[in-house]
Structures are given as C-alpha cells and as structure tokens.
Scaffold this active site. Structure first.
Site, mmCIF file in Angstrom:
data_model
loop_
_atom_site.group_PDB
_atom_site.id
_atom_site.type_symbol
_atom_site.label_atom_id
_atom_site.label_comp_id
_atom_site.label_asym_id
_atom_site.label_seq_id
_atom_site.Cartn_x
_atom_site.Cartn_y
_atom_site.Cartn_z
ATOM 1 N NE ARG A 227 -4.264 -1.408 0.203
ATOM 2 C CZ ARG A 227 -4.456 -2.360 -0.720
ATOM 3 N NH1 ARG A 227 -3.568 -2.567 -1.673
ATOM 4 N NH2 ARG A 227 -5.550 -3.101 -0.689
ATOM 5 C CG HIS A 275 -3.898 -0.319 -6.601
ATOM 6 N ND1 HIS A 275 -4.215 0.235 -5.402
ATOM 7 C CD2 HIS A 275 -3.913 -1.665 -6.395
ATOM 8 C CE1 HIS A 275 -4.423 -0.713 -4.503
ATOM 9 N NE2 HIS A 275 -4.251 -1.888 -5.093
HETATM 10 N N1 LIG Z 1 -1.111 -3.873 -5.370
HETATM 11 C C1 LIG Z 1 -2.087 -4.738 -5.524
HETATM 12 O O1 LIG Z 1 -2.653 -4.889 -6.596
HETATM 13 C C2 LIG Z 1 -2.464 -5.596 -4.353
HETATM 14 C C3 LIG Z 1 -3.347 -6.672 -4.550
HETATM 15 C C4 LIG Z 1 -3.655 -7.483 -3.469
HETATM 16 C C5 LIG Z 1 -3.079 -7.226 -2.231
HETATM 17 N N2 LIG Z 1 -2.240 -6.185 -2.073
HETATM 18 C C6 LIG Z 1 -1.606 -5.912 -0.753
HETATM 19 O O2 LIG Z 1 -0.978 -7.113 -0.319
HETATM 20 C C7 LIG Z 1 -1.245 -7.267 1.075
HETATM 21 C C8 LIG Z 1 -1.014 -8.689 1.510
HETATM 22 O O3 LIG Z 1 -2.049 -9.539 1.067
HETATM 23 P P1 LIG Z 1 -2.119 -11.062 1.577
HETATM 24 O O4 LIG Z 1 -3.347 -11.659 1.024
HETATM 25 O O5 LIG Z 1 -0.824 -11.728 1.343
HETATM 26 O O6 LIG Z 1 -2.298 -10.800 3.136
HETATM 27 P P2 LIG Z 1 -2.043 -11.824 4.342
HETATM 28 O O7 LIG Z 1 -2.195 -13.218 3.872
HETATM 29 O O8 LIG Z 1 -2.859 -11.343 5.474
HETATM 30 O O9 LIG Z 1 -0.492 -11.632 4.665
HETATM 31 C C9 LIG Z 1 0.011 -10.535 5.356
HETATM 32 C C10 LIG Z 1 1.434 -10.870 5.793
HETATM 33 O O10 LIG Z 1 2.003 -9.716 6.424
HETATM 34 C C11 LIG Z 1 2.515 -10.113 7.695
HETATM 35 N N3 LIG Z 1 2.457 -8.998 8.650
HETATM 36 C C12 LIG Z 1 1.394 -8.213 8.961
HETATM 37 N N4 LIG Z 1 1.731 -7.317 9.899
HETATM 38 C C13 LIG Z 1 3.027 -7.551 10.180
HETATM 39 C C14 LIG Z 1 3.938 -6.967 11.102
HETATM 40 N N5 LIG Z 1 3.590 -5.939 11.900
HETATM 41 N N6 LIG Z 1 5.188 -7.465 11.156
HETATM 42 C C15 LIG Z 1 5.556 -8.504 10.364
HETATM 43 N N7 LIG Z 1 4.736 -9.099 9.468
HETATM 44 C C16 LIG Z 1 3.477 -8.610 9.392
HETATM 45 C C17 LIG Z 1 1.629 -11.247 8.142
HETATM 46 O O11 LIG Z 1 2.277 -12.007 9.149
HETATM 47 P P3 LIG Z 1 1.567 -13.342 9.739
HETATM 48 O O12 LIG Z 1 1.600 -14.337 8.597
HETATM 49 O O13 LIG Z 1 2.419 -13.737 10.846
HETATM 50 O O14 LIG Z 1 0.167 -12.924 10.095
HETATM 51 C C18 LIG Z 1 1.468 -12.006 6.818
HETATM 52 O O15 LIG Z 1 2.571 -12.823 6.583
HETATM 53 C C19 LIG Z 1 -2.665 -6.732 1.216
HETATM 54 O O16 LIG Z 1 -2.971 -6.372 2.545
HETATM 55 C C20 LIG Z 1 -2.617 -5.513 0.321
HETATM 56 O O17 LIG Z 1 -2.102 -4.428 1.049
HETATM 57 C C21 LIG Z 1 -1.926 -5.354 -3.104
#
Ligand SMILES: NC(=O)c1ccc[n+]([C@@H]2O[C@H](COP(=O)([O-])OP(=O)(O)OC[C@H]3O[C@@H](n4cnc5c(N)ncnc54)[C@H](OP(=O)(O)O)[C@@H]3O)[C@@H](O)[C@H]2O)c1
Length: 312
Positions: A227, A275
């Site tokens: 983000r 995005h």
């Molecule tokens: N640009 C785009 O087109 C696009 C598209 C989709 C998503 N995204 C972004 O990608 C992000 C991730 O998506 P996802 O589905 O992979 O989410 P997810 O499965 O919830 O994974 C989030 C990861 O971040 C880690 N994390 C969160 N807070 C943290 C902290 N304070 N310290 C260390 N690690 C932390 C989590 O750790 P744990 O595993 O230990 O919980 C997890 O490994 C979304 O939230 C969004 O912002 C962008």
C-alpha cells in the site's frame, strides 16, 4: 439447486462483469446490485470493495461480509460496519497468480537492470553490462502471507536467494524465514531487491523509510505492491538521489490516482504501475465465495476472517 443470493455494493462499474462471471461458473450464486435507499431484507451475504454510506442500515439479515480485495484497511476503518459481522478478505487463485506474475516480472526487471537498457535505447546506445546470476541476488519479501508466500516460492524456483518476513514464524521451502520486529534488521541486511506485500496497519505504516533503506545493499531496488502508506515518498526520492537506492517499482500510492505532478512519474529509475499488480478474478473469486458460504451454512469456521484489532 436454489442459487444463493449475494449482494454487490459499491461496485456499480463492474456489476455486469461479475454477473457474467456468475453465469459462467457453477458457483450457484445469484448476484444482486445494491441500490441506495432501498432495503434488502433476507440478504445474508454481501460483497463489497469500499465503504458505502448508509449500507448496513438496509441489510437487517446480513451475516457475512466478503471483501473484494486482499487489503481491507478501508473497511476496517469504516465505523459503520457492524463489529459482530465477520469480514472475510479475498483469497482466490486468480489474485494470487496475478501477484506472482507481477512480482516475478518486476524482480527480473531490477535484477537485469532493465532501466539502464531502456535509457540506452532512448539514446540508440549499445550498452552491454554485466549482472550477477539469480542465485547471487538476495531478494526479501516483507509479508509472508497468502501473496508473499506464493511470490517467495516462485522466486526461489528461479534460484534467487529468498528471504521472507512475517509476524508469526513460517516455514517455506528454499526461503529463509524471519519473524517479528526483532528480526527485521537481520532480514533486511544486504538485500539487493526488497518486495513489500504487507497489509497497511498502524504497525506497518511508513515502514519503507530511510532507516530501512540504509540496511539494504547499496543501490538496492524496491518493489512496493503493498500500500502507498507503507512508503515514505521523500525518503525514497532522497535515497535514489544519493545512490543509496538504485531503482524502484511502485504500484500503490498515498493518493490514487497518483497526482500528475508527483516526482515519481518522471523519475528515470522509478517504474510506476497504476495499482495494477493484481486484481480479483471474478470467476475464481465467486467459486471461492460459494465455497465459504457452503462452509458457513454447514457450521464450519469461515476462513480468512480479518482480525480488526490486529488490522488485517
Ligand atoms: N497492489 C495490488 O494490486 C495488491 C493486490 C492485493 C493485495 N495487495 C496488498 O498485499 C497485502 C497482503 O495480502 P495477503 O493476502 O498476502 O495478506 P495476508 O495473507 O494477510 O499476509 C500478510 C502478511 O504480512 C505479515 N504482517 C502483517 N503485519 C506484520 C507486522 N507488523 N510485522 C511482520 N509481518 C506482518 C503477516 O504475518 P503473519 O503471517 O504472521 O500474520 C502475513 O505474513 C494486502 O494487505 C494488500 O495491502 C496489493
């Protein structure tokens, strides 16, 4: 079999695309568009992308909220969403595959220093340069969740030295996994390419800053597909100017669309995408939503429910 009704709100421009997708799959969902000012009794399931004013007052029988995307920070921040309702973030194969494509594309671009060739071509200049093998490049992924883990696995398949960082400990084949704030320094040390796939939370806001850049290898590359709020824009511009950082791919921004006068647009070593890294693929997403509804109706726990306290 009676189709389950799913209300779509705040997605007017895309409703027909979703309806066609519903008709083309065996998900068994009947998609209904939300109309402001109208009541929708008898609708237990809602698919939503961004906050919609007055929505929840018109949905007395709502039981589950599905978010169209993986990032749910805007919905978490919306005080009108009843706290008792589960909020499910999007996890579906289309979204994951697109992110893997994007991250692989951008990592290869920075690995082979493509911006130098682009610059040379603009000047009709033959500019061969040496570059290390993939196994000599250290690539780190901030966030080893659904998307980060899939990207880490793909990059490891391409023989990069891959590290991943998450909050809780993980084990991923051929990926060095780091967990918790206390390991962040070790994770970052000497990385050539850093990919951000974190959710935006109070803890991760501004994480891509001057202190973090100083820990990477000189002239490292950044790929931010998390983000815009993760990045301190001025710190990146300063690090690119003084050679601490070499190049960047940015997909997400503090303000979207990125304002036309933002220095990122014309920076020779910043590659901007709108995005666009990944998006939910309606046919596979509807199959996934139908699977979750089936689980819910059979009394099983829903998967990928957002922890609103934690922020993702
Ligand atoms: N640009 C785009 O087109 C696009 C598209 C989709 C998503 N995204 C972004 O990608 C992000 C991730 O998506 P996802 O589905 O992979 O989410 P997810 O499965 O919830 O994974 C989030 C990861 O971040 C880690 N994390 C969160 N807070 C943290 C902290 N304070 N310290 C260390 N690690 C932390 C989590 O750790 P744990 O595993 O230990 O919980 C997890 O490994 C979304 O939230 C969004 O912002 C962008």
């Amino acid at each position: 079999m009676t189709k389950k009704r799913l209300l779509l709100a705040g997605m007017e421009d895309y409703f027909e695309t979703w309806r066609r997708a519903a008709d083309s799959t065996a998900a068994g969902l009947d998609l209904v568009p939300y109309v402001p000012g109208q009541a929708f009794p008898g609708f237990p399931y809602l698919l939503i992308w961004r906050p919609v004013p007055e929505l929840f007052a018109s949905l007395p029988d709502l039981r589950v909220i599905f978010c169209l995307g993986a990032g749910t920070e805007r919905l978490i921040a919306d005080p009108s969403i009843p706290a008792r309702l589960p909020l499910v973030r999007m996890v579906e194969p289309g979204l994951t595959q697109c992110m893997v494509d994007y991250v692989l594309w951008r990592v290869l671009y920075h690995h082979r220093r493509m911006w130098e060739l682009e610059e040379a071509q603009a000047q009709a200049r033959w500019a061969q340069h040496l570059y290390p093998a993939a196994w000599e490049r250290k690539v780190g992924i901030l966030g080893l969740g659904t998307l980060g883990q899939a990207c880490a696995e793909k990059l490891a398949e391409f023989e990069f030295q891959v590290r991943g960082w998450s909050r809780s400990p993980k084990s991923v084949a051929k990926v060095a996994c780091f967990a918790g704030t206390e390991t962040l320094g070790e994770f970052l040390a000497g990385l050539d390419i850093l990919v951000c796939l974190l959710p935006l939370t109070p803890e991760t806001k501004g994480i891509l800053n001057a202190d973090l850049f100083a820990r990477l290898a000189p002239r490292a590359a950044l790929v931010n597909a998390g983000r815009g709020g993760h990045l301190v824009d001025d710190d990146l511009l300063a690090a690119l100017a003084d050679g601490r950082m070499g190049s960047a791919t940015l997909d997400v921004f503090h303000r979207e669309p990125l304002p036309p006068d933002h220095p990122f647009w014309l920076h020779p070593r910043v590659f901007v995408t709108p995005h666009y890294a990944s998006e939910t693929h309606p046919p596979s997403a509807l199959v996934e939503i139908a699977r979750q509804i089936e689980r819910f109706e059979q009394g099983a726990t829903l998967e990928h429910v957002v922890d609103r306290q934690r922020g993702y």
